[in-house]
Every structure is written in C-alpha cells, then in structure tokens.
Design a protein around this motif. Sequence first.
Motif, mmCIF file in Angstrom:
data_model
loop_
_atom_site.group_PDB
_atom_site.id
_atom_site.type_symbol
_atom_site.label_atom_id
_atom_site.label_comp_id
_atom_site.label_asym_id
_atom_site.label_seq_id
_atom_site.Cartn_x
_atom_site.Cartn_y
_atom_site.Cartn_z
ATOM 1 N N ALA A 126 -20.368 25.474 40.652
ATOM 2 C CA ALA A 126 -21.236 25.146 39.714
ATOM 3 C C ALA A 126 -22.192 26.450 39.695
ATOM 4 N N MET A 127 -22.764 26.635 38.628
ATOM 5 C CA MET A 127 -23.696 27.950 38.379
ATOM 6 C C MET A 127 -24.440 27.900 37.219
ATOM 7 N N ASN A 128 -25.450 28.474 37.044
ATOM 8 C CA ASN A 128 -26.210 28.671 36.065
ATOM 9 C C ASN A 128 -26.717 29.976 35.678
ATOM 10 N N ARG A 129 -27.622 30.256 34.639
ATOM 11 C CA ARG A 129 -27.403 31.572 34.120
ATOM 12 C C ARG A 129 -28.619 32.480 34.967
ATOM 13 N N SER A 130 -29.211 31.636 36.034
ATOM 14 C CA SER A 130 -30.242 32.490 36.981
ATOM 15 C C SER A 130 -29.318 32.962 38.181
ATOM 16 N N GLN A 131 -27.946 32.465 38.340
ATOM 17 C CA GLN A 131 -27.178 32.964 39.460
ATOM 18 C C GLN A 131 -27.503 32.140 40.596
ATOM 19 N N ASP A 132 -28.013 31.013 40.095
ATOM 20 C CA ASP A 132 -27.990 29.966 41.405
ATOM 21 C C ASP A 132 -26.542 29.469 41.431
#
Length: 234
Positions: free
Chosen positions: A114-120
Amino acid sequence: MARKEPAADAANTGRLKQIALTYKMTRKVDSKIGLVLAAVGIVTFGVFLAIGFLIGHPIYLGILGFLLAFLAMAIIFGRRAERAAFGQMEGQPGAAAAVLDNIGRGWTTTPAVAMNRSQDVVHRAVGKAGIVLVAEGNPNRVKTLLAAEKRRMARVVADVPVHDILVGNGEGQVPLKKVRTTMLKLPRVLPGPQVTATNDRLRAMGDLMSNMPLPKGPMPKGMRMPRGGGGKTR
C-alpha cells in the motif's frame, strides 16, 4: 577436482571484494573504523602474547591471540558496518523494504502493498508469527494506510494474527535498525501449512503495487504513485 578449485577461488575472490566494498562504504560514514579495528586487533593479540610469556608458552598463546584478534576485529567490523548501513538508509523512502529483504528464512516479504502520493508506504511480511505490516512515513497518514490494508486482508485471512510496526524514532515507533529484531521476537503461533495457505490467499487477493516495477531497497525520492492507484490507499 580441477573444476571445483577455480570455482572456490572465484568465490573467495568475490568475498574479498565484498569485504573491501563494505569497508569503503563504512569508512565514508565511520572515518575511525580503521583505527578501531587496528586497536582491537593489537590489544587482543598483545594481551594473549603477554599471558603466554608469563606462563612460558608464548607461541601457543600467540597463535591463539592472533586467531582471537582476527575474530574480535571481524565482530567489531560487522557491527560498525551494520550501523553505518542503517545510518545511510534511515529516513529514505522504502528503507524498511531493504531490511525485510534480509530478514532471513521463514518469512515471505512483499514490499509496498500500500502506498499514497506522499510516499507513505506499507510493506508486508508473512511467517509463523502471522502477518506483519511494516509502515514508514508520516505517522498520521500511514495509520490510515495500515487500517485500510487490515480491512482489505480481513476478507481473506481473518483467522491470522496481524501485527503492525511503524518505523521511526518517535513514541510508539520502532527504529529502523530494530525492525528485524522486533519481528523475530514475535511469538510463533502458525504452523507451516497455515503460513503457506496464508501466503496463497494474499497472493490471490493481489497487491496494489504488484504491477509496478519497484527497485529493491530504498525507493527513489522522485517516485510518485500512478494516477490510477492513488485513490485506493488514501
């Protein structure tokens, strides 16, 4: 026998090159590594040699001291090299994936489930302790990713214990260098066949990043989520 000797020589040469490369990398971060190793070797050898002269067996104790000095230097070098490596990786996106990649036998790891656009990002490891989700990034944002991933997995592996580790140096977080140790200390509650079945179910479920060409180790800082996948993990 003639074929095995060149292979053994090549393997030894490869190890020496790897040691030399590791030393160069460590020295960039730890400039005193050479002096420390020399001091450890000289002191260890000197102590045993002195004892050998005192008891009348300088040759035997000298040989033993040489071997133990080499062992002590190898141990100290390994620890300082590991510390230097973690120091270079810490803070980089995807650093935890590199740690999981070297966790050892008995674990199946999947980076960036899982990943988001903020690179978390959230990585997954499956072993006899159950499922471990290792998250790195902003503590508030990454908790949302963890919750979403747990809900997604609950549909297919509700009977398997799930642990989560938030990488960082803040309260309630686990430093990068302690991630492996923390995971290995988890109680082993699953038999081998159930571990295999769990992996099969998770593979069948699919991962958000399964179609994305991810590099091993820390992710490039400029990497961004594709537009089609970002909405599922926010």
